[in-house]
Enzyme design. Structure first.
Site, PDB file in Angstrom:
ATOM      1  N   LYS A 214       0.838  -1.200   0.000  1.00 58.73           N
ATOM      2  CA  LYS A 214       0.000   0.000   0.000  1.00 58.73           C
ATOM      3  C   LYS A 214       0.873   1.250   0.000  1.00 58.73           C
ATOM      4  CE  LYS A 214      -3.637   2.186   2.711  1.00 58.73           C
ATOM      5  NZ  LYS A 214      -4.588   2.076   3.817  1.00 58.73           N
ATOM      6  N   GLU A 220      10.469  -4.607   4.649  1.00 57.49           N
ATOM      7  CA  GLU A 220      10.548  -6.005   4.218  1.00 57.49           C
ATOM      8  C   GLU A 220      10.283  -6.118   2.718  1.00 57.49           C
ATOM      9  OE1 GLU A 220       8.940  -4.829   6.798  1.00 57.49           O
ATOM     10  OE2 GLU A 220       9.081  -6.177   8.535  1.00 57.49           O
ATOM     11  N   GLY A 275      -4.913  -2.129   5.012  1.00 60.16           N
ATOM     12  CA  GLY A 275      -4.091  -3.238   4.519  1.00 60.16           C
ATOM     13  C   GLY A 275      -4.741  -4.592   4.768  1.00 60.16           C
ATOM     14  N   ARG A 276      -5.247  -4.798   5.964  1.00 61.91           N
ATOM     15  CA  ARG A 276      -5.819  -6.112   6.319  1.00 61.91           C
ATOM     16  C   ARG A 276      -7.224  -6.307   5.761  1.00 61.91           C
ATOM     17  NH1 ARG A 276      -4.847  -2.719  10.412  1.00 61.91           N
ATOM     18  NH2 ARG A 276      -6.536  -2.010  11.752  1.00 61.91           N
ATOM     19  N   GLU A 361      -4.753  -7.088  14.615  1.00 62.09           N
ATOM     20  CA  GLU A 361      -4.276  -5.744  14.273  1.00 62.09           C
ATOM     21  C   GLU A 361      -5.445  -4.753  14.357  1.00 62.09           C
ATOM     22  OE1 GLU A 361      -2.500  -4.437  10.294  1.00 62.09           O
ATOM     23  OE2 GLU A 361      -0.679  -4.920  11.388  1.00 62.09           O
ATOM     24  N   HIS A 392      -5.254 -33.904  16.969  1.00 58.08           N
ATOM     25  CA  HIS A 392      -4.161 -34.753  17.477  1.00 58.08           C
ATOM     26  C   HIS A 392      -3.036 -33.906  18.041  1.00 58.08           C
ATOM     27  CE1 HIS A 392      -5.938 -38.474  15.960  1.00 58.08           C
ATOM     28  NE2 HIS A 392      -6.458 -37.664  15.054  1.00 58.08           N
ATOM     29  N   LYS A 512       9.310  -0.715  14.228  1.00 59.76           N
ATOM     30  CA  LYS A 512       9.884  -0.348  12.924  1.00 59.76           C
ATOM     31  C   LYS A 512      10.934   0.757  13.104  1.00 59.76           C
ATOM     32  CE  LYS A 512       5.639  -0.939  10.142  1.00 59.76           C
ATOM     33  NZ  LYS A 512       4.663  -0.258   9.308  1.00 59.76           N
TER      34      LYS A 512
HETATM   35  O1  F6P Z   1       2.336  -4.228   9.886  1.00 55.90           O
HETATM   36  C1  F6P Z   1       1.800  -2.997   9.622  1.00 55.90           C
HETATM   37  C2  F6P Z   1       1.268  -2.841   8.239  1.00 55.90           C
HETATM   38  O2  F6P Z   1       1.105  -1.491   8.026  1.00 55.90           O
HETATM   39  C3  F6P Z   1      -0.017  -3.600   7.987  1.00 55.90           C
HETATM   40  O3  F6P Z   1      -1.136  -2.971   8.470  1.00 55.90           O
HETATM   41  C4  F6P Z   1       0.017  -3.731   6.514  1.00 55.90           C
HETATM   42  O4  F6P Z   1      -0.893  -4.680   6.057  1.00 55.90           O
HETATM   43  C5  F6P Z   1       1.465  -4.114   6.303  1.00 55.90           C
HETATM   44  O5  F6P Z   1       2.172  -3.345   7.255  1.00 55.90           O
HETATM   45  C6  F6P Z   1       2.018  -3.898   4.932  1.00 55.90           C
HETATM   46  O6  F6P Z   1       1.960  -2.566   4.549  1.00 55.90           O
HETATM   47  P1  F6P Z   1       2.177  -2.131   3.044  1.00 55.90           P
HETATM   48  O7  F6P Z   1       1.090  -2.746   2.231  1.00 55.90           O
HETATM   49  O8  F6P Z   1       2.109  -0.635   3.046  1.00 55.90           O
HETATM   50  O9  F6P Z   1       3.529  -2.628   2.611  1.00 55.90           O
END
Ligand code: F6P
Length: 551
Positions: A214, A220, A275-276, A361, A392, A512
């Site tokens: 987003k 990452e 995002g979620r 979240e 199990h 972060k």
């Molecule tokens: O972990 C925090 C967060 O902002 C989530 O809410 C989101 O889904 C994820 O990081 C990834 O964010 P982006 O889509 O901006 O890379």
């Protein structure tokens, strides 16, 4: 920050329904499901609701008519009706970010009108869906070629959190509908192992990367995207290859361009999609390529059916409302800390992981919309594994441990893979587990089986463990959409009762920021001046020592 529409109502624990529920809990807390069922032979068909193709059996919950009456009153006192209307209207109900919350617009039909910031957003949603469909068809049909002219056979989604969990979950859930001639992989972790393992047997000339973020700034994702770029260029030796092997899904065109992806190959979405809550936006591009545009649209139709059910069905028959209120009942009155989600369908193996972000979240908050510390519990811990594997493993604790763990059992009447009598065995296990959890086995029953006295306590099942059973005909793209929307709106219902902002996520920020400070301390050639606490300082020093110099 926008004005909080709930600031004029009394604090949650002082509302009449809350107080009445506290008193009611004292009366009902020891009532056993055995007795509740014995006293009402219709219970198993009475405490049931249906909507959007889902059969929702909540009869095996520790509730009576009075419990439901009070929970529904609580919903009313907390302004749930008004909050639902505000969400669908596009009001900025995510108040800490001053944003509308309009994931429902992502699955609205083409002719719907949903306003955000003064304009109808539905045409934009469909424009992106159309662009995604055209692209997905090109990739699936082989018209979209890699830089060397080879057909794309592998699609790798790079993203994390909401830009990963939804796509992975949906791909796994809908694998039966996917193009089996293509390979789909998902890279999320900044641990290089994730990228290396996902790409080690793939040919870069046949691989398309979807960079899903987003913000397009997430550490990452950007790190993995750079590694992907290097991996492609290392094989294809020409910057021009990037345009054929990378597309982006983002709200941030500027950063996409900086990365070197042509914005013509960017699929957009909007700030009003959390995002979620984004697996049905362009973030679902990998899903669409896997299952095809028609199946993707079926999934959206399933989401929409549940949206409409949530918006228009009276609360006493409204699945997400009932689910959310039951969650509040156990969380706030019984003190339950967790919820187990147990899908009896192997294709839903990533569903619990997906729900962890959606629920935790969203509702892992401890201040109200007014910024006041809550004096009650909020979001539960969600976890689970597909049945029957969990049986199990951890079911022992649910049956005979000391914790109260409400469980959601999810099953389908028809299997996608008929194989002998596997499906009947699977479903027999689902039904048996909810029966065993509810009714248990008394010491008298155990004794009557001839069990030695010393073993009777060990073989007794207290029962009275609450479960919901969600039954659908078949796992289809539409059913998946319906299920996800059920949980989305349940989360919203809970957040409304708890008076929290279910749509921000400030709690992820601190880690972060601290990581950004530590990165150069790990990488500097000279011994860094460390100003953390003594534990963190020592860990960093030890890491530097053991890691040795970089190769
Ligand atoms: O972990 C925090 C967060 O902002 C989530 O809410 C989101 O889904 C994820 O990081 C990834 O964010 P982006 O889509 O901006 O890379």
């Amino acid at each position: 920050m926008t004005a909080n529409p709930t600031s004029s109502v009394p604090p949650l624990t002082q509302r009449p329904a809350w107080r009445a529920l506290e008193a009611h809990y004292q009366q009902i807390k020891d009532a056993h499901l055995r007795d509740l069922f014995a006293h009402d032979p219709q219970r198993g068909t009475k405490f049931v609701a249906e909507g959007a193709g889902l059969y929702f059996d909540y009869s095996k919950h520790r509730v009576t008519d009075e419990t439901l009456r009070l929970l529904l009153q609580l919903a009313q006192e907390c302004g749930l009706r008004e909050r639902i209307d505000a969400m669908f209207r596009g009001d900025p109900i995510n108040i800490t970010e001053n944003r509308s919350v309009l994931h429902v617009a992502l699955r609205a039909p083409r002719d719907a009108v949903i306003m955000a910031e003064g304009r109808n957003v539905v045409p934009e949603v469909h424009a992106v869906l159309d662009k995604m469909s055209a692209f997905a068809d090109q990739v699936r049909g082989g018209a979209w070629k890699g830089y060397t002219g080879q057909r794309i056979r592998n699609v790798i989604n790079i993203g994390i959190g909401g830009s990963d969990l939804g796509p992975v979950m949906a791909y796994e859930a809908l694998k039966d509908y996917s193009d089996r001639n293509m390979t789909f992989r998902f890279v999320s972790n900044v641990d290089g192992t994730d990228f290396v393992e996902a790409t080690r047997d793939l040919n870069p000339a046949e691989t398309l990367f979807i960079i899903s973020s987003k913000t397009f700034t997430t550490l990452e994702t950007m790190t993995n995207a750079q590694s992907a770029r290097a991996w492609v260029l290392n094989a294809l030796h020409d910057e021009n290859a990037v345009a054929r092997h990378f597309v982006a899904v983002s709200t941030n065109a500027e950063e996409v361009q900086k990365f070197g992806i042509d914005t013509a190959n960017m699929f957009g979405f909007w700030d009003w999609v959390g995002g979620r809550y984004s697996m049905d936006s362009a973030i679902g591009l990998s899903t669409m390529i896997a299952v095809g545009p028609e199946n993707f649209r079926q999934m959206l139709a399933g989401f929409h059916a549940m949206d409409e059910h949530f918006r228009a069905t009276p609360f006493e028959r409204n699945l997400p409302v009932l689910m959310g209120l039951l969650a509040v009942w156990y969380n706030n009155f019984f003190g339950a800390q967790t919820v187990a989600v147990l899908p009896y369908d192997h294709y839903l193996k990533r569903f619990p992981a997906y729900l962890q972000q959606l629920t935790m979240e969203s509702n892992g908050k401890s201040v109200t919309l007014d910024g006041l510390q809550v004096n009650y519990q909020t979001g539960q811990i969600f976890w689970g594994e597909p049945g029957t594997n969990g049986q199990h493993s951890f079911y022992q604790l649910i049956h005979q441990g000391t914790k109260l763990i409400p469980c959601d059992f999810i099953g389908f009447s028809q299997t996608l893979n008929p194989l002998g009598d596997h499906h009947d065995l699977l479903m027999a296990n689902l039904f048996a587990q909810t029966e065993a959890l509810a009714f248990g086995k008394t010491p008298e029953q155990v004794k009557a089986e001839g069990t030695a006295d010393a073993l009777v306590p060990h073989r007794t099942f207290a029962g009275n463990h609450p479960t919901t059973t969600i039954l659908a005909e078949r796992l289809t793209p539409a059913t998946l959409g319906t299920l996800v929307a059920l949980y989305e709106h349940s989360v919203f219902t809970q957040g409304t009762i708890w008076q929290i902002d279910s749509f921000d996520q400030w709690g992820v920020e601190l880690g972060k920021v601290l990581a950004k400070r530590i990165i150069p301390e790990l990488q500097s050639k000279d011994e860094p001046q460390l100003n953390h606490d003594s534990s963190t300082n020592a860990l960093i020093r030890r890491y530097r020592q053991q890691r040795g110099s970089r190769g």
